[in-house]
Write an enzyme that holds these catalytic residues in place. Sequence first.
Site, PDB file in Angstrom:
ATOM      1  N   ASP A 261       1.829  -4.749   0.402  1.00  0.00           N
ATOM      2  CA  ASP A 261       1.045  -3.493  -0.292  1.00  0.00           C
ATOM      3  C   ASP A 261       0.607  -2.579   1.190  1.00  0.00           C
ATOM      4  O   ASP A 261       1.363  -2.967   2.209  1.00  0.00           O
ATOM      5  CB  ASP A 261      -0.035  -3.677  -1.006  1.00  0.00           C
ATOM      6  N   ASP A 262      -0.407  -2.164   1.122  1.00  0.00           N
ATOM      7  CA  ASP A 262      -0.844  -1.414   2.261  1.00  0.00           C
ATOM      8  C   ASP A 262      -1.315  -2.321   3.379  1.00  0.00           C
ATOM      9  O   ASP A 262      -2.081  -3.054   3.142  1.00  0.00           O
ATOM     10  CB  ASP A 262      -2.189  -0.408   1.974  1.00  0.00           C
TER      11      ASP A 262
END
Length: 473
Positions: A261-262
Site C-alpha cells: 500500500d502507500d
Amino acid sequence: MKQFLHLRNNHVLGVISLILILGSVNVKVAEGRVHSELGQIEYPAINCRKHSASLKDFGGVGDGKTSNTKVFQSAISKLSQYASDGGATLIVPPGKWLTGPFNLTSHFTLFLQKDAVILASQNELEWPHLAVLPSYGRGRDAPGGRFSSLIFGTNLTDVVITGQNGTIDGQGSYWWDKFHKNQLTLTRPYMIEIMYSDQIQISDLTLVNSPTWFVHPIYSSNIIVKGLTILAPVDSPNTDGINPDSCTNTRIEDCYIVSGDDCISAKSGWDEYGIKFGRPTQHLVIRRVTCISPDSAMVALGSEMSGGIEDVRVEDLTAINTESAVRIKTAVGRGGFVKNIFVRGLNLNTMKYVFWMTGSYGQHPDSHYDPKALPTITGINFKDVVAKNVTYSAKLEGISNDPFTGICISNVTIEVSALKKKKLQWNCTDVAGVTNNVTPPPCALLPQKDKTDCAFPNDKLPIEAVQFKTCSL
C-alpha cells in the site's frame, strides 16, 4: 581520569540499584555483560538511559517457539520504575523472541541488538482488543473494535525504539489470509502504534510483514522516524509503511520501504469523526526515502484527512515501480483541508502517474457523513522532478463546485514510456494553478507562467533542529 571515575561510579550505582529493585525476579543488569562479551555498543538517540537490562534477565527464551509476552510485559513494568531516575533500556539480544502485544512506558528505550528478531504471535488469544479510534468512528476492517498493536503505547513521554538493525517480524500472512476470506470481526493489528504521546523515536530497524500498517503514530507530537527498512509483499493488503495520523512535528527520513500500500500516508481522521475530533497532521518533514509500491503511492495525503493536513515538506525522494508519487486523496463528505504542501527533488522511475489528485476517493465509515462537508485543497507545490518510464503524466481530478486551487508545478521532466504511451498525458478537471518548464506540456487548466519557481520554505521546523545524542550500552 576524574571524569572516567565519575562515570564509572554512576554506572556501578545504577547496577546496584537495579539489582536491589529487581532482585525479586532474579534479574541481572545487562550492562556489565554487554561490555565484557560484545564491547561497548554506541547508538544515536533523542535521550540516553541510566539503566539497562536484557530480556534474558527476565526469563526470556529466544527459540522462536516459546511465548515471551509475559516476559516483555514484566520487564517493561519493572523498568518503568526508573522513569524518574534517568530512564531504562530493555535490550533484546540475538535470538527469535516470539511475543504477543506489549505496552511501552515513558523515558524508555527498546533496543534490538544485531540478529535479534521479535516475532509477532499468530495466536489471537494473545492479542488484546481495543476500542475504535475516536477520529475514525469504526474499525477499518470491521465496524467493531481492533486488535492491539504488537508494540503499543499511550500517554507517554520520551520513547525510543531502535537497535543495530534488529528485526521485528509481524508474521502478517495469518492476518492477510483472514482479511482475504472476510473472516475478520476486528481490525487487524498495526506493528507499532504510539498514541497521545510526545518525543518519539523509531529508528535503525528492519520491519517485515506487518498484519496491516507498520508504523502508526497518532495524536502525538515531536516524532522522528529514521533509518527503517520496511518490507512487505507488494500484493499484501493495507501494509502501509509509515502513517503519521493527527500528529504535529514529525520527521521521516532515510528509510527504504517496499509495500503493498502507500509507503507513507499522512492522515487525520475519517469523515464526520475526523471533523469532530479536529486534530490535523501538520509540520511534517519527509526526506531521503526510497519507495517501491506498484499499486499505491510513495506519499499519500489522505484519504482520511478530515481533521486537516498542512505544512508538509517532502524532498529528495525516490520511487521505483510505484503507482504514483505524492498523491492527494479526498472526497465529498471528508471536509477538512490539505494545504501548504511543498515537494521538491523527486527521482521517479517506472510510474503509472507522476501527479495524481482525486476528489472522488469515496470510501466512508458509514452513511452518516455530511455530503455538504467539502474538503479544501490549496497551496500544492511541486518542483524539480525527474521521471522516467511513465504511463500518464498527471490525473488531477478536483470536485465540481469545489476545485483544487493554488497548484504550482515547475522544472519537471517526464519521459513517457514508448510501450505504454497514452495520447492524453494530462487529464485535468476542476483544478486551477500554474506551471513552468514542464514536459510534456500540462493541461490548459494549469497554464504556463514564465519565471515561476514553485515555493519551498526556507525556514526549518523545530523537529528538524532535534539532534541525537550518542548513547552507549
